[in-house]
Design an enzyme around this catalytic site. Structure first.
Site, short mmCIF file in Angstrom:
data_model
loop_
_atom_site.label_atom_id
_atom_site.label_comp_id
_atom_site.label_asym_id
_atom_site.label_seq_id
_atom_site.Cartn_x
_atom_site.Cartn_y
_atom_site.Cartn_z
CD GLU A 1 -0.57 -6.12 7.23
OE1 GLU A 1 -1.06 -6.13 6.09
OE2 GLU A 1 -0.96 -5.38 8.13
CE1 TYR B 1 -4.53 0.59 10.10
CE2 TYR B 1 -3.81 -1.65 9.64
CZ TYR B 1 -3.54 -0.30 9.77
OH TYR B 1 -2.27 0.18 9.57
CD GLU C 1 0.83 -1.48 9.63
OE1 GLU C 1 -0.31 -1.43 9.10
OE2 GLU C 1 1.85 -1.88 9.02
CG ASP D 1 -1.87 1.11 1.32
OD1 ASP D 1 -2.34 1.55 0.27
OD2 ASP D 1 -2.12 1.58 2.45
C1 GCB Z 1 -1.51 -2.39 6.70
C2 GCB Z 1 -0.20 -2.31 5.97
C3 GCB Z 1 0.13 -0.90 5.55
C4 GCB Z 1 -1.11 -0.20 5.01
C5 GCB Z 1 -2.13 -0.13 6.13
C6 GCB Z 1 -3.46 0.51 5.66
O1 GCB Z 1 -1.79 -3.32 7.37
O2 GCB Z 1 0.85 -2.88 6.69
O3 GCB Z 1 1.14 -0.95 4.58
O4 GCB Z 1 -0.84 1.07 4.51
O5 GCB Z 1 -2.42 -1.43 6.57
O6 GCB Z 1 -3.62 1.70 5.80
O7 GCB Z 1 -4.27 -0.22 5.12
#
Ligand code: GCB
Length: 633
Positions: free
Chosen positions: A438, A491, A527, A200
């Site tokens: 990941e 997330y 994260e 990403d």
């Molecule tokens: C993740 C990735 C990261 C992305 C982020 C997102 O898990 O490690 O590279 O930018 O999520 O914002 O989706």
């Protein structure tokens, strides 16, 4: 004490698997450095097979004689420099060239002259005066070639350096990618293809870090490795020096303190230096004067070559619930970053680097992860000096296809870890290696892949813990048994349960209990976050507003506060700043999960985090003296 010394020796034998050095080029009384930064001639090979440059040997003459060239700054990504969308999205070979005149003494004095590229994305081939001197696979890491003999062939001729760089990714590269040709002629023009990636961030390309020429004498210090420890007030610096081109293997090493006083010395190529009344290297906000560095001055037996390596004396240990720096619990309150900015893309840019460090310190952050690839050495040197703790990540991002777990991929990944450890092993700020982000860790081949990769990395450097960052289910993660620290990305209420902030505490609590329950290893939330378009507001919160991002963070924080007393050893926000990605319906001119905009202005979330990080620092560390006075940073 004796046991400690023996342990340090053991650490070294394994580290010696790496044979040649990659010391950062530093000026000294015996070495000169000449930066080739600035404008280079540039030409993208737009021929259908992207191979015309090789077929017509563009390296044999000046690039301008082969066709039209444009000015291209180095270091910088080429993608955002022009108004041409086809260059922004270009895939294939691009050609860089510049001429340089070296001082006559470099030739007459019989010095080694080395050409070093800090990094170029992705595959590079280098010629000097039309003669190929090296090629290198992989971005993010430096490579070198000795070019003295070519210069000596005709010292009156300016030296023409040509570098061809190709950003094509395959299933075996790091990161992996695939080229897909679109063959339906009713929908796509002839020759149409795209590059698919599973990560990403925008796949910026070009020469991203400085290109340097440097000299050394013929007998030179090729590599230095240090491993540090301490007992009571005595610091221990176990060192190993390798010298090339000298008749005798003896060396002189002198450890100097900040004031330039010699605190220990030796004439052996390897040994242990004892430092009485040691000043340890401490992280920012853990000690009143963080980032203390000694200087290890190394010369060969005849004192012809001189190299000074900054050395921070500190230890790292991991228990089932804690991460210890100098035997004190360390809690990561930090950020994930990217090398990313307007116009220059991933090119190293000093104003940006210094601004980012000022923001990190303003925020009260004590650490970052080099998501998702190794950052410039210049950035790690800043971390050493400022006491910012680093989780150093390889470019193993987007390993999702089962074909990227094969032997060719693993062999390349092992080689990249060799290069990464060789480059960064001496940085006190680097406290852990992350071999990937990941990966599809639930796939069966992941078990052998990560077992091999992690075992190899530990053999290279037995002094630092190793991890990879996971997003998979705790019960199906094949690599978790091999890591020292569990790093988890999640997330909640973003990629699922959209809009339901109230589920975060429950889901996060379950996440931590599941992972700790199964593996009994300390956990970092590596994260978490939410996109917020700066200036977009809604209350009650709605996704993409600053209010929503703020509340996501606050919901996570309440759980962190319960678990950090137990086994959670850190929290790293995704992301420090907004950054560019490929275009897609989930991205609004890039990823907006930054707590700062891409131009480094704070969103509301930055103030939430600042308040929290300073509070954590107050609880767990020792604030630097300047924070006790009304003195702005
Ligand atoms: C993740 C990735 C990261 C992305 C982020 C997102 O898990 O490690 O590279 O930018 O999520 O914002 O989706």
């Amino acid at each position: 004490m004796m046991l400690r010394v023996l342990w340090l020796f053991a650490a070294f034998d394994a580290a010696l698997l790496l044979d040649t050095g990659m010391l950062f080029p530093r000026e000294s009384s015996s070495r000169e450095v000449k930066a080739l930064n600035g404008l280079w001639a540039f030409r993208a090979d737009r021929s259908p097979n992207r191979n015309q440059g090789f077929e017509r040997a563009w390296y044999k003459s000046s690039l301008a004689e082969t066709g039209p060239v444009i000015d291209m700054p180095v270091p910088a990504s080429y993608n955002d420099i022009t108004q041409d969308a086809t260059l922004r999205d270009f895939i294939g070979w691009v050609w860089y060239e510049r001429e340089v005149t070296v001082p006559a003494r470099w030739i007459t004095d019989g010095l080694r002259v080395v050409l070093r590229v800090g990094s170029a994305h992705y595959y590079s081939v280098v010629w000097v005066n039309g003669v190929k001197v090296t090629e290198h696979e992989g971005g993010h890491l430096p490579f070198e070639a000795e070019i003295g003999t070519l210069l000596r062939e005709d010292p009156t001729m300016p030296c023409r350096i040509t570098i061809a760089v190709n950003n094509t990714l395959t299933l075996q590269t790091l990161p992996p990618g695939t080229i897909q040709y679109m063959n339906d002629r009713t929908r796509y023009p002839d020759g149409f293809f795209v590059q698919n990636i599973n990560f990403d961030f925008f796949n910026y390309a070009g020469i991203h870090r400085p290109v340097l020429l440097y000299t050394t004498p013929k007998a030179y210090v090729d590599d230095i490795t240090v491993v540090t420890d301490f007992l009571d007030n005595t610091g221990l610096v176990r060192y190993n020096v390798s010298v090339q081109g000298a008749s005798s293997a003896t060396v002189k090493v002198t450890l100097m303190d900040k004031g330039g006083h010699c605190v220990a010395s030796s004439t052996e190529p390897s040994g242990v230096l004892k430092v009485v009344d040691v000043s340890l290297w401490w992280p920012y906000l853990m000690h009143e004067s963080p980032g203390y560095l000694y200087s290890l001055e190394v010369t060969d037996s005849e004192s012809i070559d001189v190299y000074a390596l900054p050395v921070g004396i500190r230890t790292i240990n991991v228990t089932s619930t804690q991460f210890l720096i100098n035997n004190k619990p360390f809690y990561f309150h930090g950020v994930n970053k990217h090398e990313d900015a307007d116009i220059r893309g991933k090119g190293l840019d000093w104003p940006l680097v210094v601004k980012d460090f000022n923001l990190i310190k303003w925020l009260g952050a004590n650490s970052f992860r080099t998501s998702h690839y190794p950052y410039a050495e210049e950035i790690l040197q800043m971390c050493d000096r400022h006491g910012i703790v680093v989780i150093d990540e390889s470019p193993g991002v987007g390993i999702k296809d089962i074909r990227s777990f094969g032997n060719a991929s693993l062999t390349h990944h092992l080689a990249v870890m060799d290069e990464l450890v060789r480059r960064d092993k001496n940085h006190p700020s680097v406290v852990m290696w992350s071999v990937a982000n990941e990966p599809a860790a639930e796939m069966n081949p992941a078990e052998y892949y990560f077992k091999t990769l992690i075992t190899h990395t530990k053999a290279l450097d037995p002094t630092r813990p190793v991890t990879y960052v996971t997003y998979s289910n705790y019960a199906r993660d094949k690599g978790a048994p091999f890591v020292d620290v569990i790093c988890i990305n999640s997330y909640f209420s973003w990629y699922h349960d959209q809009g339901h902030l109230e589920v975060i505490p429950l889901q996060l609590n379950t996440q931590f209990e599941d992972w700790y329950g199964k593996y009994k290893k300390p956990i970092i939330q590596s994260e978490y976050g939410a996109d917020a378009v700066a200036g977009l507001h809604n209350d009650p919160p709605v996704m993409f507003t600053e209010e929503y991002q703020k509340e996501v963070l606050q919901n996570y924080h309440s759980v962190f506060d319960q678990k950090r007393k137990k086994y959670v050893i850190g929290e790293l926000i995704w992301n420090f700043a907004d950054f560019m990605t490929t275009q897609g319906i989930l991205r609004v001119v890039g990823n907006k999960k930054g707590i700062f905009t891409r131009q480094r202005q704070p969103k509301a979330a930055a103030f939430i985090l600042k308040e929290r990080y300073w509070r954590l620092a107050n609880e767990t560390g020792t604030l630097p003296l300047w924070t006790k006075y009304p003195c702005p940073l």
